[in-house]
Design an enzyme around this catalytic site. Structure first.
Site, PDB file in Angstrom:
ATOM      1  N   CYS A  35       1.644   1.215  -9.106  1.00  0.00           N
ATOM      2  CA  CYS A  35       0.868   2.437  -9.354  1.00  0.00           C
ATOM      3  C   CYS A  35       1.841   3.580  -9.114  1.00  0.00           C
ATOM      4  CB  CYS A  35      -0.339   2.548  -8.431  1.00  0.00           C
ATOM      5  SG  CYS A  35      -1.194   4.134  -8.619  1.00  0.00           S
ATOM      6  N   CYS A  44      -0.054   6.812  -7.171  1.00  0.00           N
ATOM      7  CA  CYS A  44      -0.348   6.715  -5.727  1.00  0.00           C
ATOM      8  C   CYS A  44      -0.021   5.281  -5.320  1.00  0.00           C
ATOM      9  CB  CYS A  44      -1.781   7.124  -5.412  1.00  0.00           C
ATOM     10  SG  CYS A  44      -3.029   6.434  -6.503  1.00  0.00           S
ATOM     11  N   SER A  45      -0.993   4.455  -5.037  1.00  0.00           N
ATOM     12  CA  SER A  45      -0.673   3.058  -4.722  1.00  0.00           C
ATOM     13  C   SER A  45      -1.886   2.171  -4.966  1.00  0.00           C
ATOM     14  CB  SER A  45      -0.188   2.934  -3.284  1.00  0.00           C
ATOM     15  OG  SER A  45      -1.142   3.503  -2.403  1.00  0.00           O
ATOM     16  N   CYS A  46      -2.623   2.435  -6.059  1.00  0.00           N
ATOM     17  CA  CYS A  46      -3.811   1.641  -6.391  1.00  0.00           C
ATOM     18  C   CYS A  46      -3.453   0.162  -6.450  1.00  0.00           C
ATOM     19  CB  CYS A  46      -4.384   2.096  -7.726  1.00  0.00           C
ATOM     20  SG  CYS A  46      -5.058   3.765  -7.631  1.00  0.00           S
TER      21      CYS A  46
END
Lengths: 197, 101
Positions: free
Chosen positions: A105, A108-110
């Site tokens: 991602c 962000c860090s999905c």
């Protein structure tokens, strides 16, 4: 690009302040947010993703259903993406001899916590997020995964609502193994695409 | 409203650089890719981030050749994009309408 998500005391303070306001105004009960997060994380584990991969290795029909409609298919093994506030869409991609998939991602860090547990620190790092879209072959080599030059690489950027899981290739010499034994071979990195199994 | 694109369609991403939160990654702006799959319908993230309800619209998996995004590389990058970020690939982006040769 934003910085690290965690370890910032300024952000922690702001989150605590917002929580206190929500509680003071009666919008949430004291401790409710922590309870909800704990509940959400409790079921999340890479063992779930591993079960999905192992079933896909032994059952071609399941594999086809998984690649077509993952949300429906994982219910067959008692799993769901509905553990949060809403059911998240799951997209499963499978590695083949010709193509290797890897998930990131960049915004962000999905990440599919329900199927992989909390994400590793490197997945959230700016270095991984910015470099793997640009030079996946180089980044995978740094992870110790040297892919033959003729294997195509597909990077999946979780930039919206879907979450992604990679089904690694089934290792050679595992013909006699049970589904449970196979699941024990599958790693979190394998399910993200930064390692083979 | 019916979905504007279908799998196989060539699309060009927006070149806009909004001041608000957006889910069109910078590296994928102004690039041409191919719709591979509909990924459901969701309110535009840009609206939600600004406190607006946002209308639900199609979200697509769009596949780009790395060379079209970065000028090199032989891999593919699939990005998930809201319909508002996309135009048909044959649509000329603003500022690039050439005159007749």
């Amino acid at each position: 690009m934003s910085g690290q998500h965690h370890g910032s005391s300024a952000i922690s303070e702001r989150v605590r302040h917002v929580e206190a306001l929500l509680e003071a105004r009666g919008l949430v009960d004291a401790g409710e947010i922590d309870r909800r997060i704990d509940e959400f994380l409790a079921g999340g584990s890479p063992a779930n993703g591993a079960r999905i991969a192992a079933r896909a290795w032994v059952d071609d029909g399941f594999r086809d259903r998984l690649l077509t409609d993952a949300n429906a298919a994982i219910r067959e093994v008692g799993l769901t993406m509905a553990g949060g506030l809403q059911e998240q869409r799951l997209k499963v991609v499978a590695n083949t001899e010709q193509e290797h998939n890897v998930v990131v991602c960049t915004l962000c860090s999905c990440y599919p916590i329900a199927l992989l547990g909390p994400s590793p620190a490197w997945y959230k790092s700016e270095a991984y997020r910015s470099r793997v879209v640009r030079d996946p072959r180089g980044v995978l080599a740094e992870f110790g995964l040297e892919l033959p030059a003729d294997v195509r690489i597909s990077v999946w950027d979780a930039s919206a609502e879907s979450r992604y899981v990679v089904v690694p290739r089934r290792p050679e010499g595992t013909d006699g193994m049970s589904e449970e034994q196979l699941a024990a071979l599958v790693t979190r990195k394998g399910l993200i695409g930064t390692a083979a199994v | 409203m019916p979905d504007r694109f279908a799998p196989g369609d060539a699309v060009r991403t927006s070149t806009a650089d909004p001041v608000w939160h957006t889910r069109l990654p910078r590296y994928a702006r102004g690039a041409v890719g191919q719709v591979v799959e509909l990924a459901g319908h969701h309110p535009l993230a840009d609206d939600r981030a600004r406190g607006r309800a946002g209308t639900r619209q199609a979200v697509y998996h769009v596949r780009f050749a790395a060379a079209d995004l970065f000028g090199d590389g032989d891999h593919a990058v699939t990005v998930e994009l809201w319909e508002d970020y996309l135009e048909p690939a044959d649509h000329q982006p603003p500022g690039q309408q050439g005159g007749t040769p």
